[in-house]
Design a protein around this motif. Structure first.
Motif, short mmCIF file in Angstrom:
data_model
loop_
_atom_site.label_atom_id
_atom_site.label_comp_id
_atom_site.label_asym_id
_atom_site.label_seq_id
_atom_site.Cartn_x
_atom_site.Cartn_y
_atom_site.Cartn_z
N SER A 64 0.79 -1.24 0.02
CA SER A 64 -0.07 0.01 -0.08
C SER A 64 0.79 1.31 0.02
O SER A 64 0.36 2.25 -0.65
CB SER A 64 -1.05 -0.07 1.11
OG SER A 64 -0.34 -0.14 2.25
N SER A 66 4.32 1.58 -0.89
CA SER A 66 5.76 1.73 -1.49
C SER A 66 5.77 2.47 -2.88
O SER A 66 4.65 2.46 -3.29
CB SER A 66 6.02 0.30 -1.81
OG SER A 66 6.77 -0.69 -0.96
N THR A 67 6.71 3.00 -3.30
CA THR A 67 6.92 3.81 -4.42
C THR A 67 8.28 3.38 -5.12
O THR A 67 9.07 3.32 -4.24
CB THR A 67 6.67 5.26 -4.10
OG1 THR A 67 7.97 5.76 -3.30
CG2 THR A 67 5.39 5.92 -3.44
N LEU A 75 5.54 3.33 -9.88
CA LEU A 75 4.60 2.97 -8.57
C LEU A 75 4.08 3.96 -7.74
O LEU A 75 5.16 4.53 -7.17
CB LEU A 75 4.93 1.71 -8.15
CG LEU A 75 4.15 0.93 -6.87
CD1 LEU A 75 3.07 0.41 -7.42
CD2 LEU A 75 5.04 -0.09 -6.02
N THR A 76 2.85 3.97 -7.47
CA THR A 76 2.54 5.23 -6.42
C THR A 76 1.82 4.32 -5.22
O THR A 76 1.46 3.30 -5.35
CB THR A 76 1.86 6.19 -6.97
OG1 THR A 76 1.83 7.42 -5.82
CG2 THR A 76 0.55 5.89 -7.48
N THR A 77 1.59 4.95 -4.26
CA THR A 77 0.88 4.47 -3.05
C THR A 77 -0.64 4.28 -3.25
O THR A 77 -1.16 5.01 -4.30
CB THR A 77 0.96 5.22 -1.93
OG1 THR A 77 0.25 6.58 -1.89
CG2 THR A 77 2.44 5.66 -1.48
N ASN A 78 -1.55 3.40 -2.70
CA ASN A 78 -2.61 3.18 -2.58
C ASN A 78 -2.96 2.73 -1.15
O ASN A 78 -2.87 1.55 -0.90
CB ASN A 78 -3.08 1.77 -3.47
CG ASN A 78 -4.56 1.71 -3.31
OD1 ASN A 78 -5.31 2.45 -2.75
ND2 ASN A 78 -5.04 0.74 -4.14
N SER A 117 0.49 -6.16 -7.69
CA SER A 117 1.32 -5.00 -7.55
C SER A 117 2.32 -5.71 -8.07
O SER A 117 2.74 -6.57 -8.31
CB SER A 117 1.52 -4.99 -5.86
OG SER A 117 2.68 -3.96 -5.88
N GLY A 124 0.34 -4.35 -11.56
CA GLY A 124 -0.50 -3.48 -10.92
C GLY A 124 -1.68 -2.98 -11.36
O GLY A 124 -2.15 -3.43 -12.70
N HIS A 145 -0.58 1.69 -9.51
CA HIS A 145 -0.59 1.35 -7.80
C HIS A 145 -1.04 -0.23 -7.79
O HIS A 145 -1.59 -1.01 -8.45
CB HIS A 145 -1.46 2.13 -7.09
CG HIS A 145 -2.58 2.27 -7.21
ND1 HIS A 145 -3.56 3.39 -6.53
CD2 HIS A 145 -3.65 1.43 -7.97
CE1 HIS A 145 -4.80 3.07 -7.13
NE2 HIS A 145 -4.93 2.13 -7.84
#
Length: 293
Positions: A64, A66-67, A75-78, A117, A124, A145
């Protein structure tokens, strides 16, 4: 009134119930996971069991929060990930006598909300495509994400048994298992993830002397599915291992042992992270002393 047959007596039935209520700070709602089992003694030595369970796994922070950036995605957060949930059914039939045991176990399970992910090797969940890392628009990526985008089902069974023959100081065991698996994400269904559908094990323990125990064993599997063989096509055909364990009880508290794994030095191959075949452990041995009190 007609009498109930002895094997249908309610006195032979036992029921077990349980439930768990859990609050995880990563999930908004509390999780309620019930479980139940029924055990029925059909006749002396013959028992049937049914078990039902529900379970959940809270999303890990590295999914949730990690970037990172790689050559394909950003990859961004969720922080709104939901837990993965599962239900399972299992039926077991066992037959036990003094020197003999047989068992059959069948299972079926479903999983929902599987987290997809890039950390797990999937693509993802896409937020925006394309995005660019530079003003000139030459470094193109997808913004993604982790998301709850998958569901799966698994089924299979195992047939197993063991027997001992005291007159010749020998015991033996065997097992055979079958498994099937399907996972669906965005309408795409995948099968077994680089594992074998059929697996069998056979072993014998012989005590030629009162303090010496010799145990050869065989493990054999079907060709792993959804694996790219490359140069390891022969190794993937019928993966198997021949092993040997020798134990000598030198004293009540001292054991000497020798473990030999993969005696035939067959380079068993399984699937790697990207689906390519990679060799597993070759022949190796371990000689040791074990002390116990």
């Amino acid at each position: 009134r007609r009498a109930m047959p002895p094997f249908m007596s309610v006195k032979r039935l036992r029921a077990i119930f349980g439930a768990r209520l859990e609050k995880n700070t990563l999930v908004d709602e509390p999780a309620f996971t019930p479980r139940a089992a029924a055990i029925y003694n059909i006749r002396e030595g013959l028992t049937a069991k049914y078990a039902y369970t529900q379970a959940y796994i809270a999303p890990a922070p590295y999914f949730s929060a990690s970037t990172f950036v790689n050559p394909a995605v950003v990859l961004t957060t969720n922080l709104d990930l939901e837990p993965e949930t599962a239900t399972a059914h299992e039926i077991t039939l066992s037959y036990d006598r003094k020197n003999f045991n047989l068992g059959l176990s069948l299972y079926y399970g479903q999983q929902e909300g599987l987290v997809k992910s890039p950390i797990r090797g999937s693509q993802g969940e896409t937020i925006l495509d394309p995005v660019f890392l530079d003003l000139a628009g030459t470094l193109r990526r997808r913004l993604v994400h982790a998301g709850n985008a998958g569901e799966s089902r698994n089924l299979g069974g195992e047939f197993y048994g063991k027997a001992s023959f005291e007159s010749v100081n020998l015991s033996t065991w065997f097992s055979y298992s079958y498994t099937d698996y399907e996972e669906t994400t965005a309408g795409v269904t995948m099968g077994l993830p680089q594992i074998s559908r059929h697996n069998a094990r056979l072993g014998v323990t012989w005590a030629p002397f009162s303090k010496l125990f010799v145990t050869p064993s065989l493990v054999i599997r079907s060709t792993p599915e959804n694996v790219s063989p490359g140069a390891l096509r022969d190794e993937l055909r019928i993966p198997h291992e021949v092993n040997m364990h020798i134990l000598y009880k030198a004293h009540r508290n001292v054991d000497l042992f020798l473990d030999l794994h993969n005696i035939t030095n067959r380079k068993n191959a399984l699937g790697g992270a990207r689906g390519q075949a990679i060799p597993q452990e070759t022949f190796h041995g371990l000689l040791g002393v074990r002390f116990s009190w």
